[in-house]
Design a protein around this motif. Structure first.
Motif, PDB file in Angstrom:
ATOM      1  N   ARG A   1       1.067  -1.318   0.111  1.00 52.07           N
ATOM      2  CA  ARG A   1       0.174   0.334  -0.132  1.00 52.07           C
ATOM      3  C   ARG A   1       1.678   1.337   0.109  1.00 52.07           C
ATOM      4  O   ARG A   1       2.121   1.059   0.436  1.00 52.07           O
ATOM      5  N   SER A   2       0.466   2.678  -0.607  1.00 52.40           N
ATOM      6  CA  SER A   2       0.535   3.534  -0.503  1.00 52.40           C
ATOM      7  C   SER A   2       0.024   4.331   1.162  1.00 52.40           C
ATOM      8  O   SER A   2      -1.098   3.859   1.066  1.00 52.40           O
ATOM      9  N   LEU A   3       1.320   4.750   2.432  1.00 45.71           N
ATOM     10  CA  LEU A   3       0.816   4.584   3.240  1.00 45.71           C
ATOM     11  C   LEU A   3       1.485   6.540   3.580  1.00 45.71           C
ATOM     12  O   LEU A   3       1.766   6.910   3.311  1.00 45.71           O
TER      13      LEU A   3
ATOM     14  N   GLY B   1       4.555   0.288   1.997  1.00 47.29           N
ATOM     15  CA  GLY B   1       5.256  -1.266   2.527  1.00 47.29           C
ATOM     16  C   GLY B   1       3.872  -1.674   2.770  1.00 47.29           C
ATOM     17  O   GLY B   1       2.501  -1.689   2.354  1.00 47.29           O
ATOM     18  N   THR B   2       3.882  -2.616   4.090  1.00 44.62           N
ATOM     19  CA  THR B   2       2.463  -3.688   4.034  1.00 44.62           C
ATOM     20  C   THR B   2       0.779  -3.084   4.690  1.00 44.62           C
ATOM     21  O   THR B   2       1.103  -2.181   5.879  1.00 44.62           O
TER      22      THR B   2
ATOM     23  N   LEU C   1      -0.519  -1.883  -3.882  1.00 48.68           N
ATOM     24  CA  LEU C   1       1.314  -1.561  -4.938  1.00 48.68           C
ATOM     25  C   LEU C   1       1.448  -2.621  -5.289  1.00 48.68           C
ATOM     26  O   LEU C   1       1.941  -3.386  -4.248  1.00 48.68           O
ATOM     27  N   TRP C   2       1.569  -3.279  -6.344  1.00 46.29           N
ATOM     28  CA  TRP C   2       2.090  -4.709  -6.526  1.00 46.29           C
ATOM     29  C   TRP C   2       3.509  -4.995  -6.544  1.00 46.29           C
ATOM     30  O   TRP C   2       3.516  -4.044  -6.535  1.00 46.29           O
TER      31      TRP C   2
ATOM     32  N   ASP D   1       4.180  -1.376  -8.832  1.00 39.88           N
ATOM     33  CA  ASP D   1       3.226   0.042  -9.455  1.00 39.88           C
ATOM     34  C   ASP D   1       2.039  -0.226  -8.372  1.00 39.88           C
ATOM     35  O   ASP D   1       1.844  -0.996  -7.747  1.00 39.88           O
ATOM     36  N   ILE D   2       1.509   0.526  -8.615  1.00 41.44           N
ATOM     37  CA  ILE D   2       0.428   1.216  -7.763  1.00 41.44           C
ATOM     38  C   ILE D   2      -1.293   1.330  -8.622  1.00 41.44           C
ATOM     39  O   ILE D   2      -1.104   2.237  -9.178  1.00 41.44           O
TER      40      ILE D   2
END
Length: 256
Positions: A53-55, A60-61, A169-170, A175-176
Motif C-alpha cells: 500500500r501507499s501509506l 509497505g504492507t 502497490l503490487w 506500480d500502484i
C-alpha cells in the motif's frame, strides 16, 4: 476540521525529483527488489497475501497479523520511508538503515523471497550486494505512490466506476494500480516509477478489451494502452490533477 489536502499536495510535489539522476532506474530496481523480496515476502509468509500500500508514512504492507502460538496473534507492519526500513510488532517500532537485501530480510524475520516476483521484476541477484537507495530517491517514490493513490481514489469515486479493485502497490510490478469496469469496459489504471520499456515514471491506462487505436490517446505500443510521461506530469501546475485528468480521459473513452 482542518483541511490538510493542499499541504499534502504541496509536500508530495516538493518530494518528486524535478530532474531524475542517471542512476534513477538502477535505484528503482533496488527498491523494487525490496518490495517483492522483503516487504511482500513478510506479508506473504504470515498471511499468504503480498499486496502493498501507499501509506501516510511511506510505502509497505497494510497491518497484518502474525500467529504467536499460545500467545495468540500480534499485529505487524513493515514499510520503507526514504532509505530506512521500519517494522512494528505488537505496537513496538523498530527501524534500520537499508543496506542489503539479506540484512533487510533478516530485520523483518524472513529470507529474501521471490514468490511475489513477476515477469517484469528485476532478478533477485546477490542478496549481499549494497543496495542503491537514498533519502531523496526514497522520498521521491513515496511521493509518487502517494500521488497515484490520490488520483486512483478520485477515479473510484466516479459515477459508473463499476467493480473497482482495491488500490494496491503490487510488489511484483512495483506500480500502484486498480482495475475498474465490466468485461470489455474493464481496464487497469495505475502509476509506475519506471521499467525496462519506460525508463522514467509514467501514468497508464491498460484496457482489457479492444479500443480504437486510431485515437491518439492510446499512444503506448509497449502494452497497447495509453501512458502519460513524467515530464508532462512534473511540469504541470498541479501534477495530481494532470494524472487524474489523464486517467479520467481513458475511463471516459472506454465507458463513454
Amino acid at each position: 476540521m482542518e483541511d490538510h489536502s493542499l499541504v499534502q499536495g504541496e509536500t508530495t510535489r516538493a518530494a518528486l525529483l524535478p530532474e531524475l539522476p542517471d542512476s534513477y532506474l538502477a535505484s528503482v530496481e533496488d527498491y523494487h527488489r525490496l518490495a517483492y523480496a522483503v516487504l511482500g515476502e513478510a506479508r506473504r509468509v504470515a498471511t499468504g497475501r503480498f499486496g502493498l500500500r501507499s501509506l501516510d508514512v511511506g510505502f509497505g504492507t497494510p497491518v497484518f497479523e502474525v500467529t504467536m502460538g499460545r500467545a495468540g496473534e500480534m499485529e505487524c507492519q513493515v514499510w520503507i520511508d526514504g532509505d530506512e526500513l521500519f517494522a512494528t510488532e505488537g505496537g513496538t517500532l523498530r527501524s534500520a538503515h537499508i543496506t542489503t537485501l539479506s540484512a533487510a530480510a533478516s530485520f523483518v524475520g524472513v529470507s529474501p523471497g521471490t514468490e511475489a516476483r513477476e515477469h517484469d521484476s528485476p532478478e533477485l541477484g546477490g542478496v549481499d550486494r549494497w543496495l542503491r537507495v537514498s533519502p531523496e530517491m526514497g522520498a521521491h517514490l513515496v511521493a509518487w505512490f502517494r500521488l497515484g493513490k490520490q488520483a486512483l481514489d478520485q477515479l473510484h469515486e466516479l459515477p459508473g466506476a463499476a467493480e473497482p479493485d482495491e488500490i494496491q502497490l503490487w510488489p511484483g510490478h512495483f506500480d500502484i494500480a486498480t482495475a475498474i469496469g465490466h468485461a470489455q469496459t474493464r481496464a487497469t489504471y495505475g502509476l509506475s516509477p519506471g521499467d525496462a520499456a519506460h525508463p522514467f515514471p509514467y501514468a497508464y491506462v491498460g484496457p482489457w478489451g479492444k479500443v480504437d487505436r486510431s485515437d491518439t490517446y492510446w499512444n503506448d505500443d509497449a502494452f497497447g494502452g495509453a501512458s502519460l510521461p513524467y515530464a508532462e506530469i512534473i511540469s504541470a501546475g498541479d501534477p495530481a490533477s494532470a494524472v487524474f485528468e489523464f486517467l479520467y480521459a481513458g475511463f471516459d473513452g472506454i465507458n463513454g
